[in-house]
Write a protein that holds these residues in place. Structure first.
Motif: not given
Length: 450
Positions: A408-431
């Motif tokens: 749904q609008e509000g949480h879909g746009v850009g999440l793929a980019i966020v997820r990949d960026l967090v992974a590239s920094y060996q970080g963690q994303l918790h939703i």
């Protein structure tokens, strides 16, 4: 420093004990030799006539002639008698044949201690005794004078006051320990200065590596001794190579994405293209845009410059406030600790921008942003009071390969980019869903960001 302290504390006192023991033994041996010489000087003037000992009234060594001088002499003879006839026992008594004038103030025992009483002709003994509460050295030499066919056995005893010796040894020990303490302090100070001087290049190297790791420097710049020069040169080469490889990777992705944009633009310009093909071209365009942004991402590296979070956050919030100026939404910001993002500023803007933009779209009236330093980890938490995200959607978003822009609008746009960026920094994303505001809660954790 610990090994140095252990060495100084163990070795120097051990040396001191060896010196004290050797010195004391040497002094005792000197006193024994001195008393032995005195015994020969007394024997030299002793005479026996008709089984009687004859001694001069005054001896050459004046200390024997002065009462209480600390140097004493006497000549004894062991006699067997039957003094106790009732019990029918024999007693060995020591008979004093002669004593020096210096011994007049001391009372000699009737019976000498057993080691002294057991001496036979030719035996010598050097030991200590107690007389009238005084501790004394005693040297005894058993001899026998021959007068015709008769022998006249006797024992010469030379006594020396022990107090002078004890005071001398005590003074020597005090001076030795005092000198040793000064020597220990001097050695420790010299060793400390020497260690600081010799280990200074290592300390400098540690600080420089830490500065590079924290993003305050790009390479090692100090001059190091030849033992470390090769290592620091190779480290600088490694840093330069890593930066060049990262730049080549980003350039290659960027070039590839741009090279695909032109033929896609030609295809999109065709008028007879079908809706299905147009959808696929749009998806390819979206993928290329995503890869272009990934190409701009620095990704995780131990040598990235540290970016202060607050200036980036202030700039981003001002921009979003202008974009959503019509929306009456309250943004609460909580910053705790020295907040540094060890990465690229564009990546930090991309991460915060996507999540805050989604929060603005989803929130009803409130958004809360919390950034804190927890140990070595940087933790970013963004919450809103929107409708939240269903638990099934949360698990799907976090699955690798699943696109996030289908939600749904509000949480879909850009999440793929966020997820990949967090992974590239060996970080963690918790939703999760926010307990405080009731909407969605996104938590980013980047370890070793200090």
């Amino acid at each position: 420093m610990v090994s140095l302290l252990a060495m100084v504390i163990v070795i120097l006192p051990t040396v001191a004990f060896i010196i004290m023991n050797s010195f004391e033994k040497h002094m005792v041996l000197s006193i024994e030799n001195e008393l032995s010489a005195y015994s020969y000087s007394i024997l030299a003037v002793a005479e026996v006539e008709q089984a009687q000992l004859i001694m001069p009234e005054v001896l050459i060594e004046n200390q024997f002639n002065v009462s209480g001088s600390g140097l004493y002499a006497f000549i004894s003879q062991q006699k067997n008698n039957q003094a106790d006839k009732i019990n029918n026992t024999r007693k060995d008594e020591s008979v004093t044949l002669w004593r020096s004038q210096s011994l007049l103030t001391l009372t000699l025992p009737n019976k000498l201690p057993e080691p002294l009483a057991m001496l036979t002709t030719g035996d010598k003994l050097f030991t200590s005794i107690e007389l009238n509460g005084l501790s004394l050295f005693i040297y005894s030499y058993a001899i026998s004078f021959t007068e015709g066919e008769h022998s006249f056995p006797m024992t010469v005893h030379i006594i020396k006051d022990k107090q002078t010796f004890l005071l001398f040894i005590s003074d020597f020990k005090q001076q030795l320990w005092f000198g040793l303490a000064i020597l220990m302090v001097i050695i420790l100070l010299l060793q400390l200065v020497w260690l600081m001087w010799t280990l200074k290049p290592l300390s400098t190297l540690e600080h420089e590596i830490k500065a590079v790791e924290q993003g305050k420097a790009e390479k090692l710049t100090s001059i190091y001794p030849k033992e470390l020069a090769k290592l620091t040169t190779q480290l600088n080469q490694l840093l330069a190579t890593e930066q060049k490889q990262r730049q080549r990777y980003r350039n290659a992705l960027s070039d590839l994405a741009h090279s695909l944009k032109t033929p896609l633009a030609v295809l999109q310009a065709q008028r007879d293209i079908s809706a299905v093909n147009q959808e696929q071209i749009n998806r390819i365009n979206s993928t290329i845009d995503h890869q272009l942004k990934r190409a701009q991402s620095a990704g995780h590296s131990s040598w990235l410059l540290g970016i202060k979070v607050k200036p980036v956050l202030d700039k981003l919030l001002n921009t979003l406030a202008k974009i959503y100026h019509d929306a009456d939404k309250k943004v609460t910001v909580k910053l705790t600790g020295k907040l540094t993002f060890k990465g690229d500023e564009a990546d930090l803007l991309e991460l915060l921008g996507n999540l805050l933009d989604n929060a603005y779209k989803a929130a009803k009236s409130s958004i809360m942003l919390t950034v804190s330093q927890q140990g070595d980890a940087l933790v970013i938490c963004i919450e809103d009071d929107g409708v939240g995200i269903k638990s099934q959607q949360i698990s799907q978003i976090l699955e690798r390969g699943v696109r996030a822009d289908t939600y749904q609008e509000g949480h879909g746009v850009g999440l793929a980019i966020v997820r990949d960026l967090v992974a590239s920094y060996q970080g963690q994303l918790h939703i999760a869903n926010s307990a405080a505001l009731g909407g969605a809660k996104f938590t980013l954790t980047f370890a070793n960001m200090g």
